[in-house]
Scaffold this motif. Sequence first.
Motif, PDB file in Angstrom:
ATOM      1  N   GLY A 190     -28.492   6.025  25.992  1.00  0.00           N
ATOM      2  CA  GLY A 190     -27.997   6.254  25.261  1.00  0.00           C
ATOM      3  C   GLY A 190     -25.937   5.023  25.311  1.00  0.00           C
ATOM      4  N   MET A 191     -25.765   4.873  27.008  1.00  0.00           N
ATOM      5  CA  MET A 191     -24.792   4.134  27.327  1.00  0.00           C
ATOM      6  C   MET A 191     -25.912   2.597  27.018  1.00  0.00           C
ATOM      7  SD  MET A 191     -21.850   4.889  28.525  1.00  0.00           S
ATOM      8  CE  MET A 191     -21.617   3.716  29.287  1.00  0.00           C
ATOM      9  N   ARG A 192     -27.121   2.665  27.864  1.00  0.00           N
ATOM     10  CA  ARG A 192     -27.578   0.951  27.204  1.00  0.00           C
ATOM     11  C   ARG A 192     -27.196   0.634  25.860  1.00  0.00           C
ATOM     12  NH1 ARG A 192     -32.837   2.323  30.566  1.00  0.00           N
ATOM     13  NH2 ARG A 192     -32.161   2.475  32.726  1.00  0.00           N
ATOM     14  N   TRP A 193     -27.824   1.120  25.136  1.00  0.00           N
ATOM     15  CA  TRP A 193     -27.987   1.468  24.196  1.00  0.00           C
ATOM     16  C   TRP A 193     -26.072   0.592  23.380  1.00  0.00           C
ATOM     17  CZ3 TRP A 193     -31.095  -1.092  21.642  1.00  0.00           C
ATOM     18  CH2 TRP A 193     -32.743  -0.805  22.176  1.00  0.00           C
ATOM     19  N   THR A 194     -24.855   1.303  23.603  1.00  0.00           N
ATOM     20  CA  THR A 194     -24.282   1.394  23.475  1.00  0.00           C
ATOM     21  C   THR A 194     -23.745   0.410  23.954  1.00  0.00           C
ATOM     22  OG1 THR A 194     -23.262   3.445  23.546  1.00  0.00           O
ATOM     23  CG2 THR A 194     -21.288   2.442  24.243  1.00  0.00           C
ATOM     24  N   LEU A 195     -23.721  -0.134  24.957  1.00  0.00           N
ATOM     25  CA  LEU A 195     -23.609  -1.760  25.614  1.00  0.00           C
ATOM     26  C   LEU A 195     -24.071  -3.229  25.079  1.00  0.00           C
ATOM     27  CD1 LEU A 195     -23.455  -1.282  29.517  1.00  0.00           C
ATOM     28  CD2 LEU A 195     -21.841  -1.753  28.532  1.00  0.00           C
ATOM     29  N   ILE A 196     -25.440  -2.914  24.400  1.00  0.00           N
ATOM     30  CA  ILE A 196     -26.092  -3.924  23.687  1.00  0.00           C
ATOM     31  C   ILE A 196     -25.305  -4.130  22.687  1.00  0.00           C
ATOM     32  CG2 ILE A 196     -28.249  -4.064  22.924  1.00  0.00           C
ATOM     33  CD1 ILE A 196     -30.127  -3.068  25.093  1.00  0.00           C
ATOM     34  N   LEU A 197     -25.317  -2.876  21.812  1.00  0.00           N
ATOM     35  CA  LEU A 197     -24.221  -3.154  20.621  1.00  0.00           C
ATOM     36  C   LEU A 197     -22.932  -3.556  20.930  1.00  0.00           C
ATOM     37  CD1 LEU A 197     -25.478   0.674  18.383  1.00  0.00           C
ATOM     38  CD2 LEU A 197     -25.958  -1.737  18.258  1.00  0.00           C
ATOM     39  N   ALA A 198     -22.504  -3.472  21.635  1.00  0.00           N
ATOM     40  CA  ALA A 198     -21.391  -4.375  22.061  1.00  0.00           C
ATOM     41  C   ALA A 198     -21.208  -5.463  22.033  1.00  0.00           C
ATOM     42  CB  ALA A 198     -20.162  -3.939  23.361  1.00  0.00           C
ATOM     43  N   GLY A 199     -22.533  -6.611  22.995  1.00  0.00           N
ATOM     44  CA  GLY A 199     -22.601  -7.181  22.803  1.00  0.00           C
ATOM     45  C   GLY A 199     -23.005  -8.184  21.409  1.00  0.00           C
ATOM     46  N   LEU A 200     -24.097  -7.639  20.997  1.00  0.00           N
ATOM     47  CA  LEU A 200     -24.515  -7.703  19.423  1.00  0.00           C
ATOM     48  C   LEU A 200     -23.107  -8.319  18.772  1.00  0.00           C
ATOM     49  CD1 LEU A 200     -27.807  -5.859  18.682  1.00  0.00           C
ATOM     50  CD2 LEU A 200     -27.542  -8.471  19.191  1.00  0.00           C
ATOM     51  N   ALA A 201     -22.237  -7.181  18.804  1.00  0.00           N
ATOM     52  CA  ALA A 201     -20.852  -7.462  18.446  1.00  0.00           C
ATOM     53  C   ALA A 201     -20.433  -8.785  18.650  1.00  0.00           C
ATOM     54  CB  ALA A 201     -19.998  -6.052  18.388  1.00  0.00           C
ATOM     55  N   VAL A 202     -20.546  -9.361  19.801  1.00  0.00           N
ATOM     56  CA  VAL A 202     -19.578 -10.453  20.598  1.00  0.00           C
ATOM     57  C   VAL A 202     -20.572 -11.599  19.502  1.00  0.00           C
ATOM     58  CG1 VAL A 202     -19.100 -11.910  22.557  1.00  0.00           C
ATOM     59  CG2 VAL A 202     -18.830  -9.806  22.363  1.00  0.00           C
ATOM     60  N   GLY A 203     -21.158 -11.735  19.477  1.00  0.00           N
ATOM     61  CA  GLY A 203     -22.369 -12.676  18.860  1.00  0.00           C
ATOM     62  C   GLY A 203     -22.156 -12.497  17.503  1.00  0.00           C
ATOM     63  N   ALA A 204     -21.705 -11.498  17.190  1.00  0.00           N
ATOM     64  CA  ALA A 204     -21.435 -11.489  15.501  1.00  0.00           C
ATOM     65  C   ALA A 204     -20.246 -12.201  15.899  1.00  0.00           C
ATOM     66  CB  ALA A 204     -21.694  -9.551  14.839  1.00  0.00           C
ATOM     67  N   SER A 205     -19.248 -12.269  16.279  1.00  0.00           N
ATOM     68  CA  SER A 205     -17.711 -11.947  15.986  1.00  0.00           C
ATOM     69  C   SER A 205     -17.973 -13.674  16.294  1.00  0.00           C
ATOM     70  CB  SER A 205     -16.869 -11.564  17.220  1.00  0.00           C
ATOM     71  OG  SER A 205     -16.973 -12.265  18.446  1.00  0.00           O
ATOM     72  N   ARG A 206     -18.593 -14.528  16.199  1.00  0.00           N
ATOM     73  CA  ARG A 206     -19.316 -16.312  17.242  1.00  0.00           C
ATOM     74  C   ARG A 206     -19.427 -16.550  15.296  1.00  0.00           C
ATOM     75  NH1 ARG A 206     -15.549 -17.042  19.769  1.00  0.00           N
ATOM     76  NH2 ARG A 206     -17.038 -19.720  20.289  1.00  0.00           N
ATOM     77  N   ILE A 207     -20.429 -15.455  14.612  1.00  0.00           N
ATOM     78  CA  ILE A 207     -20.521 -16.385  13.320  1.00  0.00           C
ATOM     79  C   ILE A 207     -19.540 -15.784  12.548  1.00  0.00           C
ATOM     80  CG2 ILE A 207     -21.867 -15.520  11.650  1.00  0.00           C
ATOM     81  CD1 ILE A 207     -24.276 -15.344  13.468  1.00  0.00           C
ATOM     82  N   ALA A 208     -19.042 -14.823  12.564  1.00  0.00           N
ATOM     83  CA  ALA A 208     -17.704 -14.616  11.918  1.00  0.00           C
ATOM     84  C   ALA A 208     -16.602 -15.764  11.612  1.00  0.00           C
ATOM     85  CB  ALA A 208     -17.653 -13.034  11.469  1.00  0.00           C
ATOM     86  N   LEU A 209     -16.185 -16.027  12.944  1.00  0.00           N
ATOM     87  CA  LEU A 209     -15.666 -16.851  13.055  1.00  0.00           C
ATOM     88  C   LEU A 209     -15.833 -18.280  12.901  1.00  0.00           C
ATOM     89  CD1 LEU A 209     -14.078 -14.673  15.143  1.00  0.00           C
ATOM     90  CD2 LEU A 209     -13.758 -16.559  16.929  1.00  0.00           C
ATOM     91  N   GLY A 210     -17.185 -18.656  12.387  1.00  0.00           N
ATOM     92  CA  GLY A 210     -17.626 -19.809  11.825  1.00  0.00           C
ATOM     93  C   GLY A 210     -18.111 -21.111  12.911  1.00  0.00           C
ATOM     94  N   VAL A 211     -18.350 -20.785  14.335  1.00  0.00           N
ATOM     95  CA  VAL A 211     -18.051 -21.635  14.926  1.00  0.00           C
ATOM     96  C   VAL A 211     -19.577 -21.646  15.896  1.00  0.00           C
ATOM     97  CG1 VAL A 211     -15.772 -21.432  15.331  1.00  0.00           C
ATOM     98  CG2 VAL A 211     -17.125 -19.835  17.225  1.00  0.00           C
ATOM     99  N   HIS A 212     -20.455 -20.918  15.082  1.00  0.00           N
ATOM    100  CA  HIS A 212     -21.639 -20.429  15.714  1.00  0.00           C
ATOM    101  C   HIS A 212     -22.931 -19.587  14.258  1.00  0.00           C
ATOM    102  CE1 HIS A 212     -22.081 -21.261  20.038  1.00  0.00           C
ATOM    103  NE2 HIS A 212     -20.391 -20.837  20.297  1.00  0.00           N
ATOM    104  N   TRP A 213     -23.766 -20.366  14.371  1.00  0.00           N
ATOM    105  CA  TRP A 213     -25.129 -19.932  13.795  1.00  0.00           C
ATOM    106  C   TRP A 213     -26.381 -19.518  14.405  1.00  0.00           C
ATOM    107  CZ3 TRP A 213     -25.409 -23.015   9.755  1.00  0.00           C
ATOM    108  CH2 TRP A 213     -24.571 -24.739  10.371  1.00  0.00           C
TER     109      TRP A 213
END
Length: 260
Positions: free
Chosen positions: A148-171
């Motif tokens: 559970g802790m591992r998946w929580t961290l991975i999902l948090a990391g994916l949210a950071v990656g998604a934010s780069r797309i949301a901000l419009g600065v990364h593919w």
Amino acid sequence: MTPPLFPAQTLWRWTFPLACLGLALEVALTCTNLPLFEVLHRIFSFLPPLLWTHWTALGDSALVPLILFPWWRRRPDLLWAALLASLLAFLFSHGLKHWIDAPRPPAILTVTVIGPRLLHGSFPSGHTTAIFTLIALLIHGLPLRAPGMRWTLILAGLAVGASRIALGVHWPLDVLVGAAGGWLCALAGLAWARRWTWGTTQGRWLPLLMLVMLAAFALFRGSGGLPGVFWSEKAFALAMLILGWRAGRHAPPPPAKTPD
């Protein structure tokens, strides 16, 4: 009893980066990087920009390592591995950025950008590389046993990656390769630290000094251009300093190694 072909620890170690690289290869071969960005950017735009700027701040290379402050006294080996992994992640991310110099979405598309309008050095995502370097260090270096802790961290990391797309600065391709690269840099840093233990003995002050310098930089630097995160970043850096100080006062030092 026959042992499993792929132990659970091996699967946790390699499945995520290989899955990211596989998806990245699929995106590259099918030429879906641009249309996938447009779809994801449009979907993410329904969430408030302040949410995305705070998520992306978690991938700031001046803030990410501060999460390790509470372990500086109890786990100098983890901090040493983190320093080596961060060096590898920096060379990976910035080396590819300068070598490939891929245009960012605003250089090609008419896209809404939150924060600075960056145009070049897109591949890979440095924020995603940084956060997944930390996540893999925590999962495999602490190590974290609870799925559970591992998946929580991975999902948090994916949210950071998604934010780069949301901000419009990364593919999407930048994010996928950044996640895989950060994870692999962490594994390499852990292996390197086990072979070269200088940073846990004579040089154990160096990782702590780097953390203090990063905290001071985060506390006293100006605005990075992301709206709404200036004071949040200061509060985060200060909180990590306090947690590290408290951990240093109450945690016993690691046992001294006896000479062979």
